[in-house]
Design a protein around this motif. Structure first.
Motif, mmCIF file in Angstrom:
data_model
loop_
_atom_site.group_PDB
_atom_site.id
_atom_site.type_symbol
_atom_site.label_atom_id
_atom_site.label_comp_id
_atom_site.label_asym_id
_atom_site.label_seq_id
_atom_site.Cartn_x
_atom_site.Cartn_y
_atom_site.Cartn_z
ATOM 1 N N ARG A 129 0.839 -1.193 0.000
ATOM 2 C CA ARG A 129 0.000 0.000 0.000
ATOM 3 C C ARG A 129 0.876 1.245 0.000
ATOM 4 O O ARG A 129 1.943 1.254 0.612
ATOM 5 N N PRO A 130 0.409 2.297 -0.645
ATOM 6 C CA PRO A 130 1.174 3.553 -0.605
ATOM 7 C C PRO A 130 1.327 4.046 0.836
ATOM 8 O O PRO A 130 0.398 3.937 1.636
ATOM 9 N N SER A 131 2.501 4.545 1.150
ATOM 10 C CA SER A 131 2.770 5.046 2.497
ATOM 11 C C SER A 131 3.766 6.198 2.424
ATOM 12 O O SER A 131 4.834 6.054 1.824
ATOM 13 N N VAL A 132 3.436 7.305 3.032
ATOM 14 C CA VAL A 132 4.362 8.440 3.056
ATOM 15 C C VAL A 132 5.452 8.230 4.102
ATOM 16 O O VAL A 132 6.483 8.882 4.067
ATOM 17 N N LYS A 133 5.244 7.303 5.037
ATOM 18 C CA LYS A 133 6.212 7.064 6.107
ATOM 19 C C LYS A 133 7.328 6.106 5.687
ATOM 20 O O LYS A 133 8.313 5.969 6.383
ATOM 21 N N SER A 134 7.157 5.424 4.563
ATOM 22 C CA SER A 134 8.153 4.459 4.113
ATOM 23 C C SER A 134 9.102 5.101 3.107
ATOM 24 O O SER A 134 8.681 5.892 2.268
ATOM 25 N N TYR A 135 10.372 4.754 3.193
ATOM 26 C CA TYR A 135 11.341 5.333 2.254
ATOM 27 C C TYR A 135 11.100 4.861 0.822
ATOM 28 O O TYR A 135 11.498 5.510 -0.128
ATOM 29 N N THR A 136 10.436 3.718 0.638
ATOM 30 C CA THR A 136 10.132 3.227 -0.713
ATOM 31 C C THR A 136 8.835 3.821 -1.250
ATOM 32 O O THR A 136 8.553 3.718 -2.435
ATOM 33 N N GLY A 137 8.031 4.404 -0.363
ATOM 34 C CA GLY A 137 6.736 4.930 -0.771
ATOM 35 C C GLY A 137 5.613 3.916 -0.639
ATOM 36 O O GLY A 137 4.459 4.219 -0.905
ATOM 37 N N TYR A 138 5.973 2.694 -0.222
ATOM 38 C CA TYR A 138 4.972 1.635 -0.052
ATOM 39 C C TYR A 138 5.211 0.898 1.260
ATOM 40 O O TYR A 138 6.333 0.815 1.745
#
Length: 75
Positions: free
Chosen positions: A19-28
């Motif tokens: 899932r898309p995530s702004v907290k992850s360095y990969t964006g997911y």
């Protein structure tokens, strides 16, 4: 609550979904996913379009079909 006359057990492997995530360095972010399908669902009372409730507890999920009255008043 709906109970089958004969208890049946199904084993289904948990899968993953990105899932898309702004907290992850990969964006997911990888999250667990569970997919259930099959004619056996109809046999135990879950028709296409049924509204279900998922009750959570430690190490368990209970999936129950809402009755017609609940469907008309809750949604």
């Amino acid at each position: 609550m709906y109970f089958m006359q004969k208890e049946a057990h199904k084993k289904i492997k948990m899968q993953s979904l990105f899932r898309p995530s702004v907290k992850s360095y990969t964006g997911y972010k990888k999250v667990p996913m569970l997919t259930i399908s099959g004619n056996w669902l109809v046999q135990v009372g879950f028709d296409i379009g049924s509204i279900v409730e998922i009750i959570t507890g430690e190490n368990q999920l209970i999936i129950r079909k809402e009755n017609e009255y609940e469907q008309l008043t809750d949604y």
